[in-house]
Design a protein around this motif. Structure first.
Motif, PDB file in Angstrom:
ATOM      1  N   ALA A 127     -27.554  97.879  65.017  1.00  0.00           N
ATOM      2  CA  ALA A 127     -27.494  97.837  63.551  1.00  0.00           C
ATOM      3  C   ALA A 127     -28.805  97.318  62.974  1.00  0.00           C
ATOM      4  O   ALA A 127     -29.296  97.835  61.947  1.00  0.00           O
ATOM      5  CB  ALA A 127     -26.328  96.948  63.108  1.00  0.00           C
ATOM      6  N   TYR A 128     -29.382  96.303  63.618  1.00  0.00           N
ATOM      7  CA  TYR A 128     -30.680  95.808  63.165  1.00  0.00           C
ATOM      8  C   TYR A 128     -31.742  96.899  63.276  1.00  0.00           C
ATOM      9  O   TYR A 128     -32.629  97.014  62.408  1.00  0.00           O
ATOM     10  CB  TYR A 128     -31.108  94.605  64.009  1.00  0.00           C
ATOM     11  CG  TYR A 128     -30.374  93.322  63.703  1.00  0.00           C
ATOM     12  CD1 TYR A 128     -29.565  93.195  62.584  1.00  0.00           C
ATOM     13  CD2 TYR A 128     -30.512  92.203  64.529  1.00  0.00           C
ATOM     14  CE1 TYR A 128     -28.892  92.016  62.306  1.00  0.00           C
ATOM     15  CE2 TYR A 128     -29.855  91.017  64.263  1.00  0.00           C
ATOM     16  CZ  TYR A 128     -29.043  90.932  63.156  1.00  0.00           C
ATOM     17  OH  TYR A 128     -28.397  89.756  62.879  1.00  0.00           O
ATOM     18  N   ARG A 129     -31.670  97.686  64.341  1.00  0.00           N
ATOM     19  CA  ARG A 129     -32.640  98.758  64.531  1.00  0.00           C
ATOM     20  C   ARG A 129     -32.528  99.797  63.425  1.00  0.00           C
ATOM     21  O   ARG A 129     -33.548 100.283  62.894  1.00  0.00           O
ATOM     22  CB  ARG A 129     -32.416  99.405  65.899  1.00  0.00           C
ATOM     23  CG  ARG A 129     -33.398 100.530  66.235  1.00  0.00           C
ATOM     24  CD  ARG A 129     -34.789 100.000  66.451  1.00  0.00           C
ATOM     25  NE  ARG A 129     -34.872  99.144  67.625  1.00  0.00           N
ATOM     26  CZ  ARG A 129     -35.989  98.481  67.961  1.00  0.00           C
ATOM     27  NH1 ARG A 129     -37.058  98.554  67.182  1.00  0.00           N
ATOM     28  NH2 ARG A 129     -35.999  97.717  69.029  1.00  0.00           N
ATOM     29  N   ASP A 130     -31.290 100.139  63.052  1.00  0.00           N
ATOM     30  CA  ASP A 130     -31.108 101.098  61.954  1.00  0.00           C
ATOM     31  C   ASP A 130     -31.674 100.533  60.659  1.00  0.00           C
ATOM     32  O   ASP A 130     -32.312 101.259  59.867  1.00  0.00           O
ATOM     33  CB  ASP A 130     -29.615 101.406  61.782  1.00  0.00           C
ATOM     34  CG  ASP A 130     -29.044 102.181  62.956  1.00  0.00           C
ATOM     35  OD1 ASP A 130     -29.839 102.777  63.712  1.00  0.00           O
ATOM     36  OD2 ASP A 130     -27.813 102.161  63.130  1.00  0.00           O
ATOM     37  N   THR A 131     -31.455  99.231  60.433  1.00  0.00           N
ATOM     38  CA  THR A 131     -31.985  98.602  59.224  1.00  0.00           C
ATOM     39  C   THR A 131     -33.514  98.592  59.249  1.00  0.00           C
ATOM     40  O   THR A 131     -34.179  98.812  58.215  1.00  0.00           O
ATOM     41  CB  THR A 131     -31.457  97.168  59.092  1.00  0.00           C
ATOM     42  OG1 THR A 131     -30.033  97.198  59.064  1.00  0.00           O
ATOM     43  CG2 THR A 131     -31.972  96.511  57.823  1.00  0.00           C
ATOM     44  N   GLY A 145     -38.291  92.098  63.895  1.00  0.00           N
ATOM     45  CA  GLY A 145     -38.176  90.817  64.584  1.00  0.00           C
ATOM     46  C   GLY A 145     -36.731  90.412  64.814  1.00  0.00           C
ATOM     47  O   GLY A 145     -36.376  89.869  65.872  1.00  0.00           O
ATOM     48  N   GLN A 146     -35.866  90.676  63.826  1.00  0.00           N
ATOM     49  CA  GLN A 146     -34.448  90.375  63.978  1.00  0.00           C
ATOM     50  C   GLN A 146     -33.818  91.219  65.078  1.00  0.00           C
ATOM     51  O   GLN A 146     -32.940  90.763  65.821  1.00  0.00           O
ATOM     52  CB  GLN A 146     -33.751  90.626  62.639  1.00  0.00           C
ATOM     53  CG  GLN A 146     -32.399  89.967  62.511  1.00  0.00           C
ATOM     54  CD  GLN A 146     -31.946  89.870  61.073  1.00  0.00           C
ATOM     55  OE1 GLN A 146     -32.079  88.839  60.428  1.00  0.00           O
ATOM     56  NE2 GLN A 146     -31.417  90.962  60.543  1.00  0.00           N
ATOM     57  N   THR A 147     -34.296  92.454  65.239  1.00  0.00           N
ATOM     58  CA  THR A 147     -33.807  93.335  66.302  1.00  0.00           C
ATOM     59  C   THR A 147     -34.153  92.770  67.677  1.00  0.00           C
ATOM     60  O   THR A 147     -33.318  92.710  68.579  1.00  0.00           O
ATOM     61  CB  THR A 147     -34.414  94.737  66.159  1.00  0.00           C
ATOM     62  OG1 THR A 147     -34.085  95.269  64.873  1.00  0.00           O
ATOM     63  CG2 THR A 147     -33.903  95.665  67.234  1.00  0.00           C
ATOM     64  N   TYR A 148     -35.396  92.327  67.819  1.00  0.00           N
ATOM     65  CA  TYR A 148     -35.816  91.776  69.105  1.00  0.00           C
ATOM     66  C   TYR A 148     -35.037  90.501  69.449  1.00  0.00           C
ATOM     67  O   TYR A 148     -34.718  90.243  70.616  1.00  0.00           O
ATOM     68  CB  TYR A 148     -37.315  91.491  69.082  1.00  0.00           C
ATOM     69  CG  TYR A 148     -38.161  92.733  68.966  1.00  0.00           C
ATOM     70  CD1 TYR A 148     -37.860  93.878  69.705  1.00  0.00           C
ATOM     71  CD2 TYR A 148     -39.263  92.780  68.118  1.00  0.00           C
ATOM     72  CE1 TYR A 148     -38.634  95.025  69.603  1.00  0.00           C
ATOM     73  CE2 TYR A 148     -40.049  93.917  68.010  1.00  0.00           C
ATOM     74  CZ  TYR A 148     -39.719  95.045  68.755  1.00  0.00           C
ATOM     75  OH  TYR A 148     -40.481  96.172  68.646  1.00  0.00           O
ATOM     76  N   SER A 149     -34.727  89.696  68.445  1.00  0.00           N
ATOM     77  CA  SER A 149     -33.950  88.474  68.697  1.00  0.00           C
ATOM     78  C   SER A 149     -32.567  88.806  69.235  1.00  0.00           C
ATOM     79  O   SER A 149     -32.068  88.152  70.162  1.00  0.00           O
ATOM     80  CB  SER A 149     -33.834  87.661  67.403  1.00  0.00           C
ATOM     81  OG  SER A 149     -35.091  87.194  66.987  1.00  0.00           O
ATOM     82  N   ALA A 150     -31.921  89.812  68.644  1.00  0.00           N
ATOM     83  CA  ALA A 150     -30.605  90.209  69.124  1.00  0.00           C
ATOM     84  C   ALA A 150     -30.679  90.751  70.544  1.00  0.00           C
ATOM     85  O   ALA A 150     -29.799  90.483  71.380  1.00  0.00           O
ATOM     86  CB  ALA A 150     -29.997  91.253  68.191  1.00  0.00           C
TER      87      ALA A 150
END
Length: 509
Positions: free
Chosen positions: A217-221, A244-249
């Motif tokens: 979902a972060y990646r889509d965002t 950055g949020q995607t990498y954290s997840a």
């Protein structure tokens, strides 16, 4: 009859009665009274004083895989196997100590070849017709060879007038009972550990799946933010924050996968197998086990009987008490009755017919007179050890009370937290959908979308962690109340069965 004779007869009668009836020195064990509260401070008031229902408590999760793992662990766990061996050791020791109360009888036999020489007088005829005896250098030696066969029985019996052997047998009995409770305690701990690590493994798997879903979902965002940046409707900072949020997840996924593997590896070892034994078996997705309603806690006095560690500590106190009597008996005289019967013959066949037969029987008395205070010191050592076990019993009871109270609080608070986090997760899900829709329509900033996504992920992850915590608290409560394995466990079969142990040629030096 003289006064000395009458005294001797009376003394003999006293010793005879003591030998036939028997007595013991040292304290006789009595189960100590343990002060416990009348009720649990944190138990539900509606539960009442009904005793806990703990038979096969793990089946209340309704998870067939968990039940199968526990059944296998009971059969194959190495700590359980070690506890079984300790029971066999304690049983053999008990038989040995009781054997000392009975007389001993040994058969003896010998055969020897003998040679003996004796001086003989040689007669000579003098000139006067008389006979003269020649001795000294003129004496000849006549040798004879013969065999001597002997057979018989030796018997002895320590009368144990002051109960030294009796106290040893009593201590061995308590030791056996303590070993049996040690097995029960090992099973209780094992079952709790298997259930705990299984719940944790399912929890880590669920959290890792959530982290993967959230990363997507972060990646889509992030893709959406990149497109808006290329269209000039947003800044590069928004796109970078989304990535950055995607990498954290994704980093959370790696950490949770590692924790899942560690829990599965631990389960494999608990089952007596290798760490990788359950990897494929637990690879299928399954939900986190949901604990049922809280079990009845009963009253605090119940744990004195239900907790195997408390029962074990009490039996160890009994064993230490009996050892005081054993040490104290060494201060008193010991009396043994010994006897033997033997037969001797020059030929083997004569032992049952015309051999010479002899026997001897009588008592022996040993009385400690001076030993530098060693025997009295041994009594004091035994008394101090008894005190240590008494303190250990009190400490075990207090720990058991603490375990139950802590588990009651944890389970109650986890259930409350679970309700709140369920509602929180639903609210954050609604907020995320609304924020994303507004952002797409241009009515909200991108930071609001990122914040809504992060909050939703945190709420859902906290919900999963609390589900694991609630199940773990339920397991801890069942353990604290003494819930374990209630079915018979065969401890008579050894792990190693030796063969060819009779007389045989040595192969190693």
């Amino acid at each position: 009859m003289s006064s000395i004779g009458r005294f001797g007869s009376a003394f003999s009668a006293v010793w005879l009665c003591a030998a036939l009836v028997g007595c013991a020195v040292g304290p006789d064990y009595k189960t100590p009274d343990m002060a416990v509260p009348a009720s649990w401070a944190n138990a539900a008031k509606s539960a009442g004083p009904q005793p806990a229902q703990l038979a096969d408590w793990w089946t209340s999760f309704g998870d067939a895989t968990l039940s199968e793992l526990i059944e296998e662990a009971v059969r194959k766990n190495l700590d359980v196997a070690s506890a079984k061996a300790k029971i066999r050791e304690a049983r053999a020791t008990r038989r040995e100590k009781f054997g000392a109360l009975a007389p001993t009888l040994e058969a003896t036999a010998s055969a020897t070849a003998n040679r003996s020489a004796s001086g003989t007088m040689v007669s000579t005829q003098g000139s006067s017709g008389g006979t003269q005896a020649v001795s000294g250098a003129n004496q000849s030696a006549a040798a004879s060879n013969y065999s001597l066969f002997q057979g018989g029985f030796d018997a002895s019996w320590e009368l144990d007038i002051f109960g030294a052997n009796y106290r040893s047998a009593e201590a061995a009995t308590y030791s056996l009972q303590a070993a049996q409770e040690d097995l029960n305690d090992t099973l209780l701990t094992l079952i709790g550990d298997v259930a705990k690590y299984y719940v944790q493994a399912r929890g880590y798997a669920a959290r890792a799946a959530l982290a993967r879903q959230t990363a997507e979902a972060y990646r889509d965002t992030a893709v959406l933010a990149r497109r808006k940046f290329e269209a000039g409707t947003t800044s590069a900072a928004d796109a970078a924050k989304a990535e950055g949020q995607t990498y954290s997840a994704e980093a959370d996924v790696a950490s949770l996968d590692a924790s899942y593997s560690e829990a599965v590896h631990r389960l494999g070892v608990l089952l007596g197998d290798g760490p990788e034994a359950l990897v494929s078996r637990l690879s299928a997705k399954a939900a986190i086990p949901v604990p049922p309603a809280s079990p009845r806690a009963g009253v605090p006095a119940d744990i004195l009987q239900s907790r195997p560690d408390v029962r074990k500590a009490e039996r160890q106190l009994a064993e230490a008490t009996a050892k005081i009597g054993k040490a104290e008996a060494a201060l008193y005289p010991s009396v043994s009755l010994t006897g033997n019967i033997s037969t001797t013959g020059l030929q083997l066949g004569e032992l049952a017919k015309s051999s010479s037969i002899g026997f001897a029987i009588g008592p022996s008395l040993s009385l400690p007179l001076f030993n530098g205070g060693q025997l009295r010191a041994e009594v004091e050592v035994a008394e101090a050890q008894r005190d240590q076990y008494f303190v250990a019993l009190r400490s075990t009871v207090l720990t058991a009370l603490e375990d139950v109270e802590n588990a009651l609080v944890s389970l109650a608070q986890d259930r409350r937290r679970l309700d709140k986090l369920t509602a929180s997760s639903r609210s954050y899900a609604d907020a995320y959908e609304l924020s994303r829709a507004l952002y797409t329509a241009g009515g909200q900033s991108f930071l609001d979308v990122l914040d809504a996504e992060r909050s939703l992920y945190t709420a859902r992850d906290s919900l999963l962690q609390t589900q694991v915590s609630a199940a773990t608290s339920y397991i801890s409560l069942c353990k604290a109340l003494g819930g374990g394995w209630n079915r018979p466990v065969d401890s008579s079969r050894p792990e190693i069965v030796d063969t060819h142990t009779g007389p045989h040629l040595r192969t190693r030096y």
